[in-house]
Each structure stands twice: as structure tokens, then as C-alpha cells.
Design a protein around this motif. Structure first.
Motif, mmCIF file in Angstrom:
data_model
loop_
_atom_site.group_PDB
_atom_site.id
_atom_site.type_symbol
_atom_site.label_atom_id
_atom_site.label_comp_id
_atom_site.label_asym_id
_atom_site.label_seq_id
_atom_site.Cartn_x
_atom_site.Cartn_y
_atom_site.Cartn_z
ATOM 1 N N LEU A 123 16.945 -4.424 -7.521
ATOM 2 C CA LEU A 123 15.504 -4.331 -7.738
ATOM 3 C C LEU A 123 14.732 -5.027 -6.616
ATOM 4 O O LEU A 123 15.111 -6.105 -6.177
ATOM 5 C CB LEU A 123 15.121 -4.978 -9.069
ATOM 6 N N PRO A 124 13.644 -4.404 -6.191
ATOM 7 C CA PRO A 124 12.807 -5.073 -5.178
ATOM 8 C C PRO A 124 12.285 -6.409 -5.699
ATOM 9 O O PRO A 124 12.072 -6.584 -6.906
ATOM 10 C CB PRO A 124 11.652 -4.089 -4.967
ATOM 11 N N GLU A 125 12.078 -7.346 -4.800
ATOM 12 C CA GLU A 125 11.609 -8.679 -5.174
ATOM 13 C C GLU A 125 10.286 -8.610 -5.941
ATOM 14 O O GLU A 125 10.088 -9.331 -6.912
ATOM 15 C CB GLU A 125 11.454 -9.540 -3.923
ATOM 16 N N GLU A 165 -0.779 -4.490 -9.944
ATOM 17 C CA GLU A 165 -0.507 -5.447 -8.879
ATOM 18 C C GLU A 165 -1.326 -5.041 -7.669
ATOM 19 O O GLU A 165 -1.251 -3.885 -7.232
ATOM 20 C CB GLU A 165 0.981 -5.469 -8.519
ATOM 21 N N GLU A 166 -2.101 -5.958 -7.137
ATOM 22 C CA GLU A 166 -2.927 -5.691 -5.964
ATOM 23 C C GLU A 166 -3.792 -4.448 -6.154
ATOM 24 O O GLU A 166 -3.956 -3.631 -5.255
ATOM 25 C CB GLU A 166 -2.049 -5.551 -4.722
ATOM 26 N N GLY A 167 -4.311 -4.271 -7.361
ATOM 27 C CA GLY A 167 -5.190 -3.146 -7.658
ATOM 28 C C GLY A 167 -4.485 -1.812 -7.828
ATOM 29 O O GLY A 167 -5.127 -0.787 -7.977
ATOM 30 N N LYS A 168 -3.167 -1.807 -7.825
ATOM 31 C CA LYS A 168 -2.393 -0.565 -7.960
ATOM 32 C C LYS A 168 -1.549 -0.641 -9.230
ATOM 33 O O LYS A 168 -1.035 -1.691 -9.593
ATOM 34 C CB LYS A 168 -1.451 -0.373 -6.758
ATOM 35 N N PRO A 169 -1.386 0.508 -9.910
ATOM 36 C CA PRO A 169 -0.586 0.501 -11.142
ATOM 37 C C PRO A 169 0.903 0.317 -10.843
ATOM 38 O O PRO A 169 1.414 0.792 -9.835
ATOM 39 C CB PRO A 169 -0.847 1.879 -11.746
ATOM 40 N N VAL A 170 1.569 -0.390 -11.749
ATOM 41 C CA VAL A 170 3.013 -0.607 -11.675
ATOM 42 C C VAL A 170 3.581 -0.270 -13.041
ATOM 43 O O VAL A 170 3.053 -0.705 -14.069
ATOM 44 C CB VAL A 170 3.352 -2.082 -11.337
ATOM 45 N N ARG A 171 4.650 0.504 -13.052
ATOM 46 C CA ARG A 171 5.323 0.830 -14.317
ATOM 47 C C ARG A 171 6.796 0.495 -14.165
ATOM 48 O O ARG A 171 7.435 0.909 -13.201
ATOM 49 C CB ARG A 171 5.171 2.304 -14.659
ATOM 50 N N GLY A 213 0.781 -1.231 0.000
ATOM 51 C CA GLY A 213 0.000 0.000 0.000
ATOM 52 C C GLY A 213 0.810 1.277 0.000
ATOM 53 O O GLY A 213 0.261 2.363 -0.130
ATOM 54 N N LYS A 214 2.109 1.183 0.116
ATOM 55 C CA LYS A 214 2.962 2.381 0.121
ATOM 56 C C LYS A 214 3.590 2.556 -1.259
ATOM 57 O O LYS A 214 4.028 1.586 -1.876
ATOM 58 C CB LYS A 214 4.070 2.248 1.158
ATOM 59 N N PRO A 215 3.641 3.807 -1.744
ATOM 60 C CA PRO A 215 4.279 4.040 -3.045
ATOM 61 C C PRO A 215 5.767 3.690 -2.998
ATOM 62 O O PRO A 215 6.443 3.962 -2.011
ATOM 63 C CB PRO A 215 4.097 5.535 -3.296
ATOM 64 N N VAL A 216 6.236 3.083 -4.071
ATOM 65 C CA VAL A 216 7.646 2.708 -4.194
ATOM 66 C C VAL A 216 8.161 3.243 -5.518
ATOM 67 O O VAL A 216 7.543 3.047 -6.564
ATOM 68 C CB VAL A 216 7.818 1.168 -4.161
ATOM 69 N N LYS A 217 9.288 3.933 -5.446
ATOM 70 C CA LYS A 217 9.959 4.408 -6.656
ATOM 71 C C LYS A 217 11.405 3.935 -6.589
ATOM 72 O O LYS A 217 12.088 4.181 -5.598
ATOM 73 C CB LYS A 217 9.935 5.932 -6.754
ATOM 74 N N VAL A 218 11.817 3.266 -7.640
ATOM 75 C CA VAL A 218 13.203 2.834 -7.752
ATOM 76 C C VAL A 218 13.721 3.412 -9.058
ATOM 77 O O VAL A 218 13.186 3.122 -10.129
ATOM 78 C CB VAL A 218 13.329 1.290 -7.764
#
Length: 122
Positions: free
Chosen positions: A72-74, A110-116, A51-56
């Protein structure tokens, strides 16, 4: 090529002299070439983890590209795998030398949240 043509047309029109034209042509010839070897592997990941935004955002010299998997995160690695992208194969191709440009661009949910995820060589 268009810039060189303009310099020659300026000489023809008498707008600049031969010495000026030679200096301009030399400067144009020494600029960056489109076929120059790429030097960086750029990775951009925007998503969410619990539920927390992640930027790499990673810029790696190509010589260190094998470290990408450790950075990279798993969840990002799993998302790439679900999209049919093998990180090991991608890094093997990068190691052989590739032209500049996008290698992978994934937009998923993923889990209802956008991933780019964007992987490019620059």
C-alpha cells in the motif's frame, strides 16, 4: 434450501423422476457453501498523489496478508491511520480467520480530492 424444495415439488407433481431428483439434489449439495472459508484479502484504493490519480487494486491470498503493508502507498496507510484503522491490528484479525465481507470502507478527502479505501475478505 429453496432450490431443494422446488426439486421435491417437481417430483411430487410428476415433472421429474426420482433419479433426476437425486442428481439435482446431489448437485445442489455440492455447490459453494455460504460458510466456506474466505481465501483472498481484496484491497481497493482510489485517490490522488500530488494531483495525479492513483488506483491500487490488490488481491492477496490470506496466507500472504502480512505483505499488504508493503504494497500500500504510504499516503493510503496514513489515511487509514487518520480514520482510526490500524493496519497491523486488521492483519492480526485476518490472520485469526474472519468471515467473508467488508472489513474496512473509508471515504475521505485528502488535499481536496476524494479518497476511497475498501478492504474486504472474499
Amino acid at each position: 434450501m429453496e432450490e431443494k424444495r422446488r426439486v421435491l415439488e417437481m417430483v411430487k407433481a410428476g415433472e421429474i423422476g426420482v433419479e433426476e431428483a437425486l442428481a439435482l439434489l446431489e448437485a445442489l449439495g455440492n455447490g459453494p457453501k455460504a460458510s466456506s472459508p474466505a481465501r483472498l484479502l481484496r484491497v481497493r484504493v482510489d485517490g490522488h498523489d500530488h494531483g495525479k490519480p492513483v488506483k491500487v487494486h490488490v488481491n492477496l491470498p490470506l496466507a500472504l496478508a502480512e505483505l499488504l503493508e508493503k504494497l500500500l502507498p504510504e499516503e493510503t496507510q496514513l489515511t487509514l491511520g487518520r480514520q482510526g484503522v490500524s493496519l497491523k491490528e486488521l492483519l492480526a484479525v485476518v490472520g485469526q480467520g474472519v468471515p467473508e465481507g467488508k472489513l474496512v470502507e473509508v471515504e475521505a478527502e485528502e488535499e481536496g480530492k476524494p479518497v476511497r479505501i475498501l478492504v474486504e475478505v472474499v
